[in-house]
Design an enzyme around this catalytic site. Structure first.
Site, PDB file in Angstrom:
ATOM      1  N   VAL A 298      54.179  88.973  31.292  1.00 24.49           N
ATOM      2  CA  VAL A 298      53.859  89.029  32.650  1.00 24.49           C
ATOM      3  C   VAL A 298      53.106  90.534  32.825  1.00 24.49           C
ATOM      4  CG1 VAL A 298      54.522  89.491  35.069  1.00 24.49           C
ATOM      5  CG2 VAL A 298      55.802  87.981  33.650  1.00 24.49           C
ATOM      6  N   SER A 302      44.625  91.032  28.602  1.00 24.17           N
ATOM      7  CA  SER A 302      43.557  91.952  28.578  1.00 24.17           C
ATOM      8  C   SER A 302      42.973  92.068  29.940  1.00 24.17           C
ATOM      9  CB  SER A 302      42.597  91.411  27.604  1.00 24.17           C
ATOM     10  OG  SER A 302      42.323  90.131  27.657  1.00 24.17           O
ATOM     11  N   CYS A 304      44.358  90.898  32.698  1.00 25.60           N
ATOM     12  CA  CYS A 304      45.275  90.741  33.914  1.00 25.60           C
ATOM     13  C   CYS A 304      45.185  92.073  34.702  1.00 25.60           C
ATOM     14  CB  CYS A 304      46.903  90.645  33.314  1.00 25.60           C
ATOM     15  SG  CYS A 304      47.025  89.312  32.347  1.00 25.60           S
ATOM     16  N   GLY A 338      49.583  87.280  25.556  1.00 28.18           N
ATOM     17  CA  GLY A 338      48.881  88.233  26.414  1.00 28.18           C
ATOM     18  C   GLY A 338      49.078  89.673  25.440  1.00 28.18           C
ATOM     19  N   GLY A 360      44.087  84.862  24.363  1.00 27.90           N
ATOM     20  CA  GLY A 360      42.966  84.799  25.285  1.00 27.90           C
ATOM     21  C   GLY A 360      41.679  85.333  24.752  1.00 27.90           C
ATOM     22  N   GLU A 416      44.352  88.962  40.524  1.00 27.69           N
ATOM     23  CA  GLU A 416      45.252  89.588  39.885  1.00 27.69           C
ATOM     24  C   GLU A 416      44.689  89.472  38.394  1.00 27.69           C
ATOM     25  OE1 GLU A 416      49.464  88.816  40.012  1.00 27.69           O
ATOM     26  OE2 GLU A 416      49.422  88.421  42.207  1.00 27.69           O
TER      27      GLU A 416
HETATM   28  P1  XMP Z   1      44.822  88.140  26.134  1.00 29.34           P
HETATM   29  O1  XMP Z   1      45.082  89.678  26.153  1.00 29.34           O
HETATM   30  O2  XMP Z   1      45.050  87.273  25.082  1.00 29.34           O
HETATM   31  O3  XMP Z   1      45.854  87.476  27.446  1.00 29.34           O
HETATM   32  O4  XMP Z   1      43.491  87.800  26.698  1.00 29.34           O
HETATM   33  C1  XMP Z   1      45.699  86.036  27.747  1.00 29.34           C
HETATM   34  C2  XMP Z   1      46.727  85.877  28.788  1.00 29.34           C
HETATM   35  O5  XMP Z   1      46.643  86.482  30.113  1.00 29.34           O
HETATM   36  C3  XMP Z   1      47.180  85.663  31.193  1.00 29.34           C
HETATM   37  N1  XMP Z   1      46.328  85.512  32.189  1.00 29.34           N
HETATM   38  C4  XMP Z   1      46.550  86.423  33.471  1.00 29.34           C
HETATM   39  N2  XMP Z   1      47.245  87.431  33.678  1.00 29.34           N
HETATM   40  N3  XMP Z   1      45.950  87.660  35.703  1.00 29.34           N
HETATM   41  C5  XMP Z   1      47.246  87.914  34.980  1.00 29.34           C
HETATM   42  O6  XMP Z   1      47.783  88.630  35.335  1.00 29.34           O
HETATM   43  C6  XMP Z   1      45.235  86.677  35.402  1.00 29.34           C
HETATM   44  O7  XMP Z   1      44.208  86.422  36.032  1.00 29.34           O
HETATM   45  C7  XMP Z   1      45.270  86.152  34.090  1.00 29.34           C
HETATM   46  N4  XMP Z   1      44.559  85.079  33.444  1.00 29.34           N
HETATM   47  C8  XMP Z   1      45.099  84.994  32.130  1.00 29.34           C
HETATM   48  C9  XMP Z   1      47.637  84.446  30.555  1.00 29.34           C
HETATM   49  O8  XMP Z   1      48.823  84.479  30.319  1.00 29.34           O
HETATM   50  C10 XMP Z   1      46.784  84.356  29.169  1.00 29.34           C
HETATM   51  O9  XMP Z   1      47.407  83.477  28.231  1.00 29.34           O
END
Ligand code: XMP
Length: 479
Positions: A298, A302, A304, A338, A360, A416
């Site tokens: 949560v 990157s 988020c 994440g 991601g 977010e």
């Molecule tokens: P990485 O660090 O690999 O993370 O780029 C990918 C993960 O980030 C999450 N995700 C989000 N979390 N707001 C958030 O708080 C967002 O807009 C968002 N988009 C993606 C998601 O769990 C993804 O797999």
């Protein structure tokens, strides 16, 4: 109000203390793992259900490499179903609807079809779909008369096999008769499929590929928790999705728990991944509802900004440790989602108890991610945007045929996630090779022969900011 006594840690707060190792060849270490109790992966890597990361091309590349991709849900149901269908067709060794012509056609027709579709052979059938011959590119090679009937050049002797022919049986028949195409016929002798040597050879190219029981590449699909989402689940499972990821930012919620329960009730055999959570209690609640795996993270991604906007989250390493301990009792795998920026972070996540990591931004910069390449100051980039960003929501609206957004809607939208550019990184294959190599090296430093053993043997040492500085290249000019 409670203040927890434990300090929350993340990847940069720790290192893995080296353990005695009898590993002789790092590159031979198995990275096999479980995504869910029924889905096993040869590499512990999952591509994120983000619209700048996973559509069919990424999912195909991930499954071929031994991981898996989760198709994002920010599109109408029919489009997501098409994405799944593309993955399922990519490496099937049986063409379900082979291209055919009849004896009324000419050499010119056949040549046109070969050019248009790239097929190397056309089955010639009569009006009742019974095979009368086959034409391959070789039969067309030196034919100058384009209006000559196809019946004059087709091979009339055609070897066929029944529809349930296995890969091994097909290989044997193709080899014995030195042929490249094997039409499949039903009991009445009607054409129902085609096996080609080219497709079989493609399969041999990817020995680690993640496959379903029918030999097709495996793929997951994300769904939400509201409205039409149960219909989405049904359509995705029908299309062949191997797992359903119930994907909301705050997974430890009544809506998500009810959704998982309902999917479990209606589709008892479905593999369900729930998420995202960051606490032991949240993990247990999703498992009790029927989740086969739980996605943890949560605010760690990157792109988020949940932790900035909502002040909520748990530093990722602590979240993985806590959630995986809770899941272990139920033998349920955890996916660390994440914050993985390099292979060392993936090793730490796996050592902390995750069975796989979801990536991601690390994959958003590859050839196979959706989205365009851009050049800035001579460097190439691709876009990675948070699914809770305004950009992702505009893109979803466009996919749903609604190109307009009002000023009011923009002002009311609480983001977010951010829209960002990530460096172009080449093909997924290259990125995964580096990551898997790093994971194997990390396993070796912990004296582990498997991902499970890595978790069992891991000894984390906490470090200060000075330790982190020392961990990077320092006091040199990096070229
Ligand atoms: P990485 O660090 O690999 O993370 O780029 C990918 C993960 O980030 C999450 N995700 C989000 N979390 N707001 C958030 O708080 C967002 O807009 C968002 N988009 C993606 C998601 O769990 C993804 O797999």
């Amino acid at each position: 109000m409670i203040i927890l006594p434990e300090l929350g840690l993340t990847f940069d707060d720790v290192l893995l203390a080296p353990q005695h190792s009898d590993v002789e060849s790092r590159r031979k270490l198995s990275t096999q793992t479980r995504l869910t109790p029924k889905i096993s992966l040869q590499i512990p890597i999952v591509s994120a259900n983000m619209d700048t990361v996973t559509e069919s091309e990424m999912a195909i590349a991930m499954a071929r490499a031994g991981g898996i991709g989760i198709i994002h849900r920010f599109m109408p149901i029919e489009q997501q179903v098409q994405q799944i269908a593309r993955v399922k067709k990519a490496e099937s060794f049986v063409v379900d609807e082979p291209i055919t012509l009849t004896t009324d056609h000419t050499i010119g027709d056949a040549r046109g079809l070969v050019e248009e579709t790239g097929t190397g052979g056309i089955v010639i059938v009569d009006k009742t779909k019974h095979i009368v011959g086959i034409v391959t590119t070789r039969d067309l090679l030196f034919e100058g008369n384009e209006s000559k009937p196809i019946g004059d050049v087709m091979q009339r002797k055609v070897f066929t096999a029944p529809p349930n022919t296995t890969l091994e049986q097909a290989e044997k028949i193709l080899h014995e008769h030195r042929i490249e195409k094997l039409p499949l016929v039903d009991e009445q002798g009607r054409l129902v499929g085609l096996i080609t040597l080219k497709d079989i050879m493609k399969i041999a190219q990817y020995p680690n590929a993640t496959k379903d029981a029918r030999g097709r590449l495996a793929v997951g699909a994300a769904v939400g928790v509201r409205g039409k989402e149960l219909e989405r689940v049904e359509c995705l499972l029908k299309a062949g999705a191997d797992c359903i990821v119930v994907d909301i930012a705050h997974g430890d919620s009544t809506l998500e728990i009810e959704m998982i329960r309902e999917i479990r009730r209606r589709f008892p055999d479905a593999q369900i991944i729930g998420g995202n959570v960051a606490t032991a209690d949240g993990t247990r609640r999703l498992i009790d509802a029927g989740a086969d795996a739980v996605k943890v993270g949560v605010g760690s991604g990157s792109i988020c900004i949940t932790r900035v906007v909502a002040g909520a989250g748990v530093p990722q390493l602590s979240a993985i440790i806590e959630c995986s301990e809770a899941a272990r009792a139920a033998k349920i795998p955890i996916i660390a989602d994440g914050g993985v920026r390099q292979s060392g972070d993936a090793v730490k996540a796996l050592a902390a108890g995750a069975s796989a990591v979801m990536l991601g931004s690390l994959l958003a910069g590859t050839d196979e991610s959706p989205g365009l390449m851009m050049t800035r100051k001579g460097h190439r980039y691709k876009v990675s945007q948070g699914m809770a960003s305004l950009g992702a929501n505009l893109a979803r609206k466009r996919r749903e045929g609604d190109a307009w957004i009002t000023q009011e809607e923009i002002e009311e939208y609480v983001s977010e996630g951010v829209e960002a550019a990530v460096p172009y990184r080449g093909s997924v294959r290259e990125v995964l090779m580096q990551l898997v190599g790093g994971i194997q090296s990390g396993m070796s430093y912990s004296g582990a022969h498997s991902i499970e053993e890595l978790n069992a043997k891991a000894v984390f040492v906490r470090m200060t900011g000075a330790g982190l500085k020392e961990s990077m290249a320092h006091d040199v000019e990096v070229l």
